[in-house]
Design a protein around this motif. Structure first.
Motif, mmCIF file in Angstrom:
data_model
loop_
_atom_site.group_PDB
_atom_site.id
_atom_site.type_symbol
_atom_site.label_atom_id
_atom_site.label_comp_id
_atom_site.label_asym_id
_atom_site.label_seq_id
_atom_site.Cartn_x
_atom_site.Cartn_y
_atom_site.Cartn_z
ATOM 1 N N THR A 123 0.850 -1.182 0.000
ATOM 2 C CA THR A 123 0.000 0.000 0.000
ATOM 3 C C THR A 123 0.891 1.240 0.000
ATOM 4 N N TYR A 124 0.540 2.187 -0.853
ATOM 5 C CA TYR A 124 1.366 3.380 -1.062
ATOM 6 C C TYR A 124 0.698 4.612 -0.459
ATOM 7 N N TRP A 125 1.488 5.644 -0.241
ATOM 8 C CA TRP A 125 0.952 6.867 0.360
ATOM 9 C C TRP A 125 -0.163 7.463 -0.481
ATOM 10 N N SER A 126 -0.171 7.179 -1.777
ATOM 11 C CA SER A 126 -1.204 7.703 -2.672
ATOM 12 C C SER A 126 -2.540 6.997 -2.498
ATOM 13 N N GLY A 127 -2.572 5.907 -1.732
ATOM 14 C CA GLY A 127 -3.781 5.118 -1.586
ATOM 15 C C GLY A 127 -3.813 3.904 -2.484
ATOM 16 N N GLU A 128 -2.872 3.820 -3.410
ATOM 17 C CA GLU A 128 -2.826 2.677 -4.314
ATOM 18 C C GLU A 128 -2.437 1.421 -3.543
ATOM 19 N N SER A 129 -3.064 0.315 -3.902
ATOM 20 C CA SER A 129 -2.775 -0.966 -3.268
ATOM 21 C C SER A 129 -2.504 -1.985 -4.361
ATOM 22 N N VAL A 130 -1.344 -2.656 -4.288
ATOM 23 C CA VAL A 130 -0.937 -3.604 -5.328
ATOM 24 C C VAL A 130 -0.662 -4.949 -4.672
ATOM 25 N N ARG A 131 -1.334 -5.976 -5.158
ATOM 26 C CA ARG A 131 -1.150 -7.302 -4.578
ATOM 27 C C ARG A 131 0.182 -7.901 -5.015
ATOM 28 N N ASN A 132 0.720 -8.750 -4.167
ATOM 29 C CA ASN A 132 1.940 -9.488 -4.459
ATOM 30 C C ASN A 132 1.856 -10.137 -5.833
ATOM 31 N N VAL A 133 2.808 -9.843 -6.711
ATOM 32 C CA VAL A 133 2.757 -10.343 -8.090
ATOM 33 C C VAL A 133 3.041 -11.835 -8.161
ATOM 34 N N LEU A 134 3.561 -12.407 -7.090
ATOM 35 C CA LEU A 134 3.843 -13.845 -7.070
ATOM 36 C C LEU A 134 2.801 -14.612 -6.261
ATOM 37 N N SER A 135 1.620 -14.029 -6.111
ATOM 38 C CA SER A 135 0.583 -14.662 -5.296
ATOM 39 C C SER A 135 0.141 -16.012 -5.850
ATOM 40 N N HIS A 136 0.380 -16.256 -7.147
ATOM 41 C CA HIS A 136 -0.033 -17.541 -7.722
ATOM 42 C C HIS A 136 0.721 -18.710 -7.102
ATOM 43 N N HIS A 137 1.873 -18.443 -6.483
ATOM 44 C CA HIS A 137 2.611 -19.521 -5.817
ATOM 45 C C HIS A 137 1.932 -19.955 -4.521
ATOM 46 N N LEU A 138 0.920 -19.211 -4.085
ATOM 47 C CA LEU A 138 0.198 -19.550 -2.861
ATOM 48 C C LEU A 138 -1.123 -20.252 -3.145
ATOM 49 N N ALA A 139 -1.287 -20.737 -4.357
ATOM 50 C CA ALA A 139 -2.526 -21.432 -4.709
ATOM 51 C C ALA A 139 -2.736 -22.629 -3.796
ATOM 52 N N GLU A 140 -3.941 -22.750 -3.257
ATOM 53 C CA GLU A 140 -4.252 -23.818 -2.300
ATOM 54 C C GLU A 140 -4.632 -25.099 -3.037
ATOM 55 N N THR A 141 -3.692 -25.626 -3.772
ATOM 56 C CA THR A 141 -3.885 -26.854 -4.525
ATOM 57 C C THR A 141 -2.981 -27.938 -3.956
ATOM 58 N N LEU A 155 10.212 -20.234 -2.193
ATOM 59 C CA LEU A 155 11.401 -19.425 -1.947
ATOM 60 C C LEU A 155 11.445 -18.177 -2.823
ATOM 61 N N LYS A 156 10.597 -18.124 -3.848
ATOM 62 C CA LYS A 156 10.562 -16.951 -4.712
ATOM 63 C C LYS A 156 9.771 -15.804 -4.091
ATOM 64 N N ILE A 157 8.905 -16.142 -3.129
ATOM 65 C CA ILE A 157 8.080 -15.125 -2.483
ATOM 66 C C ILE A 157 8.953 -14.305 -1.542
#
Length: 741
Positions: A123-141, A155-157
């Motif tokens: 989260t940035y001071w401007s209010g922008e919020s960007v999700r972790n770009v490597l979130s696909h490695h956390l897939a609950e499969t 280990l890439k996260i």
């Protein structure tokens, strides 16, 4: 013994510490303690923490006599922790709403692993919020829990301590502690993941990682960034002490080189004149710990080779060349875009000189989203009623699947798109077309709008700059002057549209075509919709559809849906629909009683599949009453919303159903069954009589016959509602048409 111990080190974060601690203590999950470690902070962090400890017995404060850094501060917190699991949160970061409940549920579902890895946003001071770009490695499969060898991509996260929950017994048994110095997370996270007997993942944002403009230690220019070398010495010492972990040595070696490269090329970290010395230290570490075996992507092989060789000047030259190449590449791409845009506009100008195609019609909605709203209802009716008509729908490529067969798909910004705008006789939209559209003689532009206005619109937004933003009102008026017809659902809408969008167009007070579907739905079709959405048989489904808040940058559901469902009981489910301008709140889809339907292409289908609506200031309430199903308004922030956006009338003074001013009142409305009682039904009937006098299932037909076929006498008139599910409110009101100005 609490379930969680949340350890919060605090040093020079007085401006953020309140938000941090509130985000922990206000969680719905209460079985936790908070250990705040005042790292001898020179500001008010210590006194702020003490105030919280006085107010809440779950808060413990540790005051360190000297400033020792994040690592020792966290160790002090661990020493005081008593929870089953350790969670870490930096003093300038926050937990997402419902994070602890979501973490607790996942730990239980996965059998209590040693480590749980969860997601985060920046989260940035401007209010922008960007999700972790490597979130696909956390897939609950796959398996609920596993070893690192089963999913080495973890280990890439981002290797930080605060995106994980650690079983305290595991940490104590292994003797894990934090070292002093910068990059103290490195010799903690790598060993923890390698040694863990069981790991689980949680694909939900739980931490909001604040990106401070100033004050972040990693953006500070200092020689302490050289601490990274000592930290990797500790990681390899841990591996060497455990022969069974030697398989990880090549992987950690490669990760170390990536870390060194990133630090070396990051601006503002290494002091001037220290890069050559840093490079020499990096080369020494490469020689000391080099372990071939880990695959290296081709794009990083040269960088790693130069580090191993100690080729400092070559590395810097290539780095500078790469940066220059990036700037050149961006300039070339911008030039290509400009040339393409110029060619397309030249093509458009040529098409404007060719004859208008009298049998072509172009439709669009919501700035090129999918097939929806009144334009979709009109397109379907026009294909049926107008002989030889060829229709096209403008939408983004990802929404093309929503367009029915037989309707041509046009993508914005293509040559076909500009050809259609130049030569189609009929142009239909619920917002404005591209400002560069040239309205030709012989073209007919129909503005359908998108709902009955409750919040202020058009020129009325001049009085509400927070909501207007950077709106160009002069351009808005130029767009309005292109309209031939303005569609209105009721007299209230007519009066608003004519004042806020002043023009010489003809108003068609014919009803709302997007509501026609509500008068044709059959029980079998509704049952199929509920099944497709995952609504359990026999459940009561409530559609929750809040509107966008202009006064907020970070959009969150104003209502705590988990709390609501605990009150409602297991026979209820909530269909959670975020506004199309907003991102769905994290964590809600994890609750078994909450179905996230934000991505569903048709809000009309969601209305049909639900048994009741909870909303606030959304125009959806004006449509939903056509179903004669309960509506509940949750107006907790009405004063703030009205101040920022303005409203044409107070919805609480003339509501379509029960009104709640806060969450507790909402709970009472449902527990007493007031939400579907006779008083609510009376309000709904009066609301529908006022705002839906023409909605009878034939609005689209009336519009098509008038605009496309030129018929005025004998248009199908509005009839009273009949049949199951309707109250029979009189609807025999003649449709109206008149020219503004």
């Amino acid at each position: 013994m609490p379930r969680f111990s949340v350890i919060v080190p605090a040093y020079r974060v007085q401006a953020y510490l309140h938000a941090c601690l509130d985000s922990v203590l206000n969680q719905s999950f209460k079985d936790h303690e908070v250990v705040v470690v005042d790292d001898c902070s020179p500001d008010s962090c210590g006194s702020i923490a003490d105030e919280y400890a006085v107010r809440d017995p779950r808060v413990t404060v540790v005051h360190l006599p000297d400033n020792s850094g994040l690592g020792p501060a966290r160790n002090a917190g661990i020493a005081r922790a008593t929870g089953d699991y350790l969670l870490f949160l930096d003093g300038d970061d926050t937990f997402a709403p419902e994070a602890l409940q979501t973490i607790a549920d996942r730990l239980e579902a996965t059998g209590g692993p040693d480590v749980l890895v969860y997601d985060y946003t920046r989260t940035y001071w401007s209010g922008e919020s960007v999700r972790n770009v490597l979130s696909h490695h956390l897939a609950e499969t796959g398996p609920d829990s596993f070893r690192l060898a089963d999913r080495p991509e973890l280990l890439k996260i981002l290797m930080v301590v605060w995106n994980k929950a650690y079983r305290r017994a595991f940490v104590e048994a292994e003797g894990f502690t934090f070292p002093p110095g910068y990059y103290e997370d490195t010799p903690w996270t790598y060993p923890v993941l390698m040694a863990a007997g069981s790991i689980a993942v949680l694909d939900t944002v739980c931490v909001e990682y604040r990106q401070r403009r100033r004050g972040n230690i990693l953006s500070t220019t200092t020689h302490r960034h050289f601490d990274v070398f000592d930290q990797y010495d500790r990681v390899f010492a841990f591996i060497d002490a455990r022969p069974e972990l030697s398989v990880w040595r090549p992987v950690i070696f490669r990760r170390m080189l990536d870390h060194f490269s990133t630090l070396f090329t990051s601006r503002g970290r290494l002091p001037r004149g220290s890069r050559a010395r840093f490079f020499r230290r990096a080369r020494a570490h490469c020689r000391r710990y080099r372990t071939p075996g880990a695959s290296v992507p081709r794009r990083t092989r040269l960088r790693h080779s130069l580090l191993r060789l100690g080729a400092h000047r070559t590395y810097r030259a290539l780095w500078a060349a790469q940066r220059l190449g990036g700037r050149v590449g961006r300039a070339i791409a911008a030039t290509r875009r400009a040339v393409r845009a110029a060619v397309l506009q030249a093509h458009y100008r040529v098409q404007l000189r060719l004859p208008v195609r009298g049998r072509d019609a172009v439709f669009a909605a919501y700035w090129h989203r999918g097939y929806t709203c009144s334009p979709a209802a009109l397109e379907a009716a026009a294909r049926t009623l107008v002989p030889g008509l060829r229709t096209a729908w403008i939408c983004r490529p990802q929404d093309a699947h929503t367009v029915p067969e037989g309707t041509r798909v046009l993508h914005p910004g293509t040559a076909a798109y500009w050809t259609a705008l130049a030569r189609s006789k009929y142009l239909v939209n619920n917002v404005n077309f591209d400002r560069r559209l040239v309205k030709r003689r012989g073209q007919v532009l129909l503005q359908t709008h998108h709902g009955t206005p409750l919040k202020t619109m058009g020129t009325d937004l001049l009085q509400y700059p927070a909501a207007a933003g950077n709106m160009d009102f002069a351009q808005l008026m130029r767009n309005v002057d292109k309209w031939d017809y303005s569609l209105s659902a009721n007299q209230h809408s007519t009066l608003v549209w004519e004042r806020t969008y002043p023009s010489g167009c003809t108003t068609l007070e014919y009803g709302s075509p997007r509501n026609d579907v509500f008068h044709r739905a059959d029980p079998a079709g509704t049952a199929r919709l509920r099944t497709l959405l995952g609504v359990p048989e026999g459940s009561t489904a409530l559609l929750y559809a809040p509107t966008h808040r202009d006064y907020r940058r970070a959009q969150r559901h104003p209502l705590d849906l988990e709390r609501l469902l605990r009150v409602l009981g297991p026979r209820f489910v909530v269909l959670a629909r975020a506004h199309y301008l907003d991102v769905p709140a994290s964590g809600h889809a994890r609750h078994p009683g909450i179905i996230d339907v934000s991505g569903h292409p048709s809000v009309e289908e969601l209305c049909l599949a639900s048994d009741g609506l909870i909303t606030d200031y959304s125009s959806l309430m004006f449509d939903y009453v056509n179903l004669d199903r309960p509506v509940v308004l949750h107006l907790e922030d009405q004063q703030a919303y009205e101040a920022a956006r303005g409203m044409y009338f107070d919805p609480a003074s003339f509501p379509p159903g029960a009104v709640a001013r806060d969450q507790e009142e909402l709970h009472e409305i449902f527990t007493t069954d007031h939400w579907r009682g006779p008083r609510s039904a009376q309000r709904r009937a009066a609301f529908r009589a006022r705002f839906c006098p023409y909605d009878d299932g034939h609005a689209a037909e009336r519009v098509v016959r008038r605009v496309f076929l030129g018929e005025t006498p004998g248009l199908p008139g509005a009839a009273p509602l009949t049949g199951p599910g309707h109250t029979g409110v009189p609807r025999q009101v003649p449709v109206r048409e008149f020219t503004d100005g």
